[in-house]
Design an enzyme around this catalytic site. Structure first.
Site, short mmCIF file in Angstrom:
data_model
loop_
_atom_site.label_atom_id
_atom_site.label_comp_id
_atom_site.label_asym_id
_atom_site.label_seq_id
_atom_site.Cartn_x
_atom_site.Cartn_y
_atom_site.Cartn_z
N GLY A 71 11.41 13.84 40.46
CA GLY A 71 10.42 14.88 40.23
C GLY A 71 9.03 14.36 39.96
N THR A 72 8.92 13.27 39.21
CA THR A 72 7.60 12.74 38.84
C THR A 72 6.83 12.28 40.07
OG1 THR A 72 8.30 12.14 36.61
CG2 THR A 72 6.41 10.95 37.52
N GLN A 180 13.76 22.04 37.34
CA GLN A 180 14.82 22.70 36.55
C GLN A 180 15.53 23.81 37.33
OE1 GLN A 180 16.05 21.90 33.60
NE2 GLN A 180 14.59 20.27 33.13
N CYS A 328 11.81 13.70 27.38
CA CYS A 328 10.85 12.72 27.89
C CYS A 328 9.87 12.26 26.82
CB CYS A 328 10.08 13.31 29.07
SG CYS A 328 11.17 13.86 30.39
#
Length: 375
Positions: A71-72, A180, A328
């Site tokens: 995702g990042t 998500q 995180c």
């Protein structure tokens, strides 16, 4: 000690069927997908079949799906491409985004001198759509709107179609962090007004270190990572072959069992909310629990006391895995930026419990009983 894992929004266990699908590509079909001999062609077939599977499930074209490290990387690619390639000189985001988005938009704001606006939030944590319209209308050039589909800490769900249609009205680029929700909800990207979405395999019982970036076919961008010609010249680096195969298999399984698993998991979430209200005085819930919210996440505020300030630590030593907001940032003292933005009450301690199909009511009962002791 029995361990109870209620932090599935951070990561999930790898499904046995996913591992079985991955294993041949670790041991037998291990060729480099860029190689032209048979081992390489076999591997290339594995990657392209996975791409077709993902595209079919999300109702996208295979050419719109790019495999990434997660995702990042996908969010970074989309946001930077919107500035560099698509003419956006204004970013609109929210103060409760994942740090992969927050830090990237702040970086672009400072480095590229891009105007950065924060959309207002309603008291329940949802985006104020009137303010979003005003921000879009108030900028003469092209804007990038980057808003997550479901918040990873409080679970609020964005009306992705309403935001997308508003962006279309103002010729804005729309990126939605869907980490998500990919693997947790059905998607129909051909009929969703969005330019970029992203996903991560480890959020739905797939492997870590692999994700996707969807780039709408009407958008042309240049690579974020430079090097080889992998991913159709869009993402350099040897493909994470078995990760890609695992991502597709996990998405396939999640889609196949969506109705059954989502109802079961939401039942656990609501059962825990009821039990906490019944047994722990002063408890409250962050976000829109009874409205538009992610069925896997329950964010609870407990009254602050000497005992509850050590709550996460005490849960941990009793074998219960939960999170103080987002995992995180669990090593930092700063607390949750999401909770600060929507409910900055110094007399409350927020804990996120997040569920998967492997959790049970018996586990909920044990956690609630332990919380009664600890608070």
């Amino acid at each position: 000690m029995e361990r109870i894992y209620f932090d599935n929004a951070a990561t999930t266990s790898l499904d046995k069927a996913v591992l079985d699908a991955m294993l041949p590509f670790m041991t037998e079909k291990f060729g480099n997908p860029s190689s032209i001999y048979s081992y390489g062609r076999e591997s290339r077939l594995g990657v392209e079949n996975a791409r077709k599977t993902v595209a079919k499930i999300l109702n996208a074209h295979p050419g719109e799906i790019f495999f990434t490290s997660g995702g990042t990387e996908s969010s970074n690619t989309a946001i930077q491409a919107a500035i560099r390639d698509l003419g956006c000189r204004h970013i609109i985001s929210s103060p409760i985004e994942h740090h992969a988005t927050l830090h990237t938009v702040e970086h672009m704001h400072h480095k590229e001198e891009i105007k950065l606006s924060w959309v207002k939030l309603l008291p329940n944590g949802h985006v104020d759509m009137d303010d979003l319209r005003a921000l879009l209308a108030g900028f003469p050039g092209r804007s990038l709107v980057s808003l997550m589909h479901a918040n990873n800490e409080i679970g609020n769900l964005l009306d992705i179609h309403a935001v997308g249609n508003l962006c279309k009205e103002f010729d804005a680029i729309f990126h939605s962090d869907t980490v998500q929700t990919v693997g947790h909800y059905p998607f129909d990207l051909r009929n969703t007004p969005v330019h970029f979405i992203n996903g991560a395999g480890h959020k739905f019982h797939g492997p870590k270190g692999v994700g996707i970036l969807y780039v709408n076919e009407n958008v042309k961008i240049t690579p974020y990572l430079h090097g080889g010609s992998q991913e159709r010249n869009m993402r350099a680096g040897t493909e994470n072959l078995y990760g890609i195969v695992g991502f597709a298999k996990a998405l396939e399984l999640a889609t196949e069992h969506y109705e059954e698993h989502s109802q079961y998991i939401n039942g656990l979430r609501m059962y825990m909310a009821e039990q906490l209200q019944q047994h722990i005085p002063g408890v409250s819930f962050n976000g829109d629990l009874h409205g538009r919210s992610l069925y896997t996440v329950l964010n609870v505020s407990f009254p602050k006391s000497e005992k509850s300030e050590m709550l996460l630590f005490n849960l941990d030593i009793n074998g219960i895995c939960a999170s103080g907001g987002s995992a995180c940032t669990s090593g930092a003292d700063a607390g949750s930026h999401v909770i600060r933005a929507i409910n900055n009450d110094p007399n409350k301690v927020a804990v996120r419990f997040s569920f998967s199909r492997h959790n049970t009511k018996e586990e909920v009962d044990k956690v609630v009983a332990k919380l009664k002791e600890l608070i």
